[in-house]
Design a protein around this motif. Structure first.
Motif, PDB file in Angstrom:
ATOM      1  N   ASP A   1       0.800  -1.226   0.000  1.00  0.00           N
ATOM      2  CA  ASP A   1       0.000   0.000   0.000  1.00  0.00           C
ATOM      3  C   ASP A   1       0.837   1.282   0.000  1.00  0.00           C
ATOM      4  O   ASP A   1       0.297   2.375   0.136  1.00  0.00           O
ATOM      5  N   SER A   2       2.155   1.169  -0.158  1.00  0.00           N
ATOM      6  CA  SER A   2       3.027   2.340  -0.254  1.00  0.00           C
ATOM      7  C   SER A   2       4.308   1.914  -0.953  1.00  0.00           C
ATOM      8  O   SER A   2       4.612   0.719  -1.062  1.00  0.00           O
ATOM      9  N   ALA A   3       5.072   2.912  -1.394  1.00  0.00           N
ATOM     10  CA  ALA A   3       6.337   2.598  -2.063  1.00  0.00           C
ATOM     11  C   ALA A   3       7.275   1.842  -1.126  1.00  0.00           C
ATOM     12  O   ALA A   3       7.964   0.898  -1.539  1.00  0.00           O
ATOM     13  N   ALA A   4       7.285   2.246   0.138  1.00  0.00           N
ATOM     14  CA  ALA A   4       8.156   1.577   1.109  1.00  0.00           C
ATOM     15  C   ALA A   4       7.727   0.128   1.324  1.00  0.00           C
ATOM     16  O   ALA A   4       8.573  -0.780   1.398  1.00  0.00           O
ATOM     17  N   ASN A   5       6.407  -0.103   1.408  1.00  0.00           N
ATOM     18  CA  ASN A   5       5.922  -1.464   1.621  1.00  0.00           C
ATOM     19  C   ASN A   5       6.088  -2.328   0.378  1.00  0.00           C
ATOM     20  O   ASN A   5       6.294  -3.549   0.484  1.00  0.00           O
ATOM     21  N   ILE A   6       5.991  -1.715  -0.798  1.00  0.00           N
ATOM     22  CA  ILE A   6       6.256  -2.482  -2.024  1.00  0.00           C
ATOM     23  C   ILE A   6       7.706  -2.939  -2.037  1.00  0.00           C
ATOM     24  O   ILE A   6       8.009  -4.094  -2.339  1.00  0.00           O
ATOM     25  N   GLU A   7       8.621  -2.019  -1.677  1.00  0.00           N
ATOM     26  CA  GLU A   7      10.040  -2.378  -1.654  1.00  0.00           C
ATOM     27  C   GLU A   7      10.320  -3.474  -0.633  1.00  0.00           C
ATOM     28  O   GLU A   7      11.149  -4.363  -0.862  1.00  0.00           O
ATOM     29  N   ALA A   8       9.592  -3.438   0.500  1.00  0.00           N
ATOM     30  CA  ALA A   8       9.824  -4.422   1.558  1.00  0.00           C
ATOM     31  C   ALA A   8       9.186  -5.775   1.249  1.00  0.00           C
ATOM     32  O   ALA A   8       9.687  -6.820   1.689  1.00  0.00           O
ATOM     33  N   ASN A   9       8.093  -5.772   0.476  1.00  0.00           N
ATOM     34  CA  ASN A   9       7.278  -6.990   0.359  1.00  0.00           C
ATOM     35  C   ASN A   9       7.149  -7.539  -1.053  1.00  0.00           C
ATOM     36  O   ASN A   9       6.401  -8.488  -1.268  1.00  0.00           O
ATOM     37  N   TRP A  10       7.855  -6.973  -2.036  1.00  0.00           N
ATOM     38  CA  TRP A  10       7.636  -7.417  -3.408  1.00  0.00           C
ATOM     39  C   TRP A  10       8.036  -8.873  -3.620  1.00  0.00           C
ATOM     40  O   TRP A  10       7.410  -9.590  -4.404  1.00  0.00           O
ATOM     41  N   LYS A  11       9.042  -9.337  -2.905  1.00  0.00           N
ATOM     42  CA  LYS A  11       9.441 -10.732  -3.054  1.00  0.00           C
ATOM     43  C   LYS A  11       8.356 -11.668  -2.517  1.00  0.00           C
ATOM     44  O   LYS A  11       8.069 -12.716  -3.123  1.00  0.00           O
ATOM     45  N   ALA A  12       7.744 -11.292  -1.392  1.00  0.00           N
ATOM     46  CA  ALA A  12       6.656 -12.103  -0.831  1.00  0.00           C
ATOM     47  C   ALA A  12       5.465 -12.123  -1.778  1.00  0.00           C
ATOM     48  O   ALA A  12       4.795 -13.157  -1.932  1.00  0.00           O
ATOM     49  N   PHE A  13       5.209 -10.982  -2.439  1.00  0.00           N
ATOM     50  CA  PHE A  13       4.110 -10.918  -3.403  1.00  0.00           C
ATOM     51  C   PHE A  13       4.356 -11.846  -4.582  1.00  0.00           C
ATOM     52  O   PHE A  13       3.476 -12.611  -4.997  1.00  0.00           O
ATOM     53  N   LEU A  14       5.570 -11.801  -5.134  1.00  0.00           N
ATOM     54  CA  LEU A  14       5.878 -12.674  -6.269  1.00  0.00           C
ATOM     55  C   LEU A  14       5.820 -14.141  -5.871  1.00  0.00           C
ATOM     56  O   LEU A  14       5.415 -14.997  -6.669  1.00  0.00           O
ATOM     57  N   TYR A  15       6.202 -14.435  -4.636  1.00  0.00           N
ATOM     58  CA  TYR A  15       6.090 -15.820  -4.157  1.00  0.00           C
ATOM     59  C   TYR A  15       4.632 -16.261  -4.150  1.00  0.00           C
ATOM     60  O   TYR A  15       4.305 -17.379  -4.601  1.00  0.00           O
TER      61      TYR A  15
END
Length: 316
Positions: A160-174
């Motif tokens: 829900d934010s640029a910081a959270n995308i940077e922190a969680n993008w790997k979990a999302f792709l998983y």
């Protein structure tokens, strides 16, 4: 017989009809979706398409000499989808149609706008159609996939934010790959709302993947591997996304599908050109003329594992 809109265009010699088909093809989903062009009206009333949906895969095993295989059959269920007519009409004064061409051809303009609305409605029905709620609708993916083995709920994915995308993008792709692994083949298309599409592009930036591609008529779309990624946009005549983001939880869903006659495909009447236009008859009596754009179609999901949905992705 399976046809695409590109092939349907070749069946028409009418320039305005071809123009409308091009408007339909601006939707990547409609452009790539095969139509099983075989449905025949039964008794002049019913436009039903009956098929068997595969629910489980067949098995195979080794056996010892002088022993038998353990019988196993692929589990299917009979599904009936009813084709529905949908589209819209417009009215135009014969004076406007005949003489007002300096800025825009008003008949062509109205046809294009009605085509855009019809495409939006088709996209909406592909996702949200439910004949139990609207008797004039066909059933869509949300209904077909609810409770299935390819319905996955994301866990610990906050984007829900640029910081959270940077922190969680790997979990999302998983989570996304986890969904893809449940399908019976590589998905042809991935469908999401506009906000999720923006998040997805940012995720791809962090992953170092160039996702840009260009389709025949529409805007730029993304591509992840062999999968085209499409933002479905809004419902017709409203500023409300087809794939909603829940206002309370800020979560949305992503749909994936393998397109094909053994996967997700559309169905249309036998011999039909898929898209029909009815132009205003300017030679007939009457000052106000009527024009229409119509499609008669539905979608069929031949195998449950040909499509899937990732729910609960937090983007707001």
């Amino acid at each position: 017989m399976a046809i695409t809109l590109e092939q349907a265009k070749a069946l028409s010699q009418d320039k305005l009809t071809n123009y409308v088909i091009d408007e339909f093809r601006k939707s990547v989903l409609l452009d790539k979706l095969p139509f099983d062009n075989t449905v025949k009206p039964q008794g002049g009333k019913t436009l039903a398409y009956v098929y068997n949906r595969m629910k489980t895969q067949p098995t195979a095993a080794t056996r010892a000499i002088n022993t038998e295989y353990t019988p196993q059959e692929a589990d299917t269920e009979q599904v009936t989808v009813n084709l529905r007519p949908f589209g819209g009409s417009f009215q135009i004064d014969r004076v406007i149609a005949n003489y007002e061409h300096q800025v825009v051809d008003h008949v062509q303009f109205q046809l294009a706008q009605k085509a855009k609305a019809t495409v939006a409605l088709f996209n909406d029905l592909v996702i949200n159609g439910d004949s139990g709620v609207d008797a004039n609708a066909f059933d869509g993916l949300n209904k077909a996939l609810t409770g299935s083995s390819t319905e996955v709920t994301a866990t610990d994915v906050t984007l829900d934010s640029a910081a959270n995308i940077e922190a969680n993008w790997k979990a999302f792709l998983y989570q996304l790959r986890k969904l893809r692994s449940k399908l019976d083949g590589a998905p042809s298309i991935m469908l999401m709302n506009t906000d999720m599409f923006g998040v997805f592009q940012t995720v791809m930036d962090f992953a170092g993947i160039n996702t840009a591609t260009k389709q025949n008529y529409g805007d730029e779309v993304a591509q992840w591997g062999s999968t085209l990624v499409m933002a479905l946009g809004d419902k017709p005549g409203a500023s409300k996304p087809i794939i909603e983001t829940a206002s309370s939880a800020g979560t949305t869903s992503i749909y994936v599908a393998r397109l094909g006659l053994d996967g997700l495909h559309a169905v249309s009447p036998d011999g039909d050109r898929v898209v029909s236009t009815f132009l205003p008859n300017l030679k007939a009596p009457g000052a106000v003329k009527l024009g229409e754009v119509e499609m008669v179609a539905a979608v069929a999901l031949k195998a449950t594992r040909a499509a899937g949905v990732l729910r609960g992705v937090k983007i707001a």
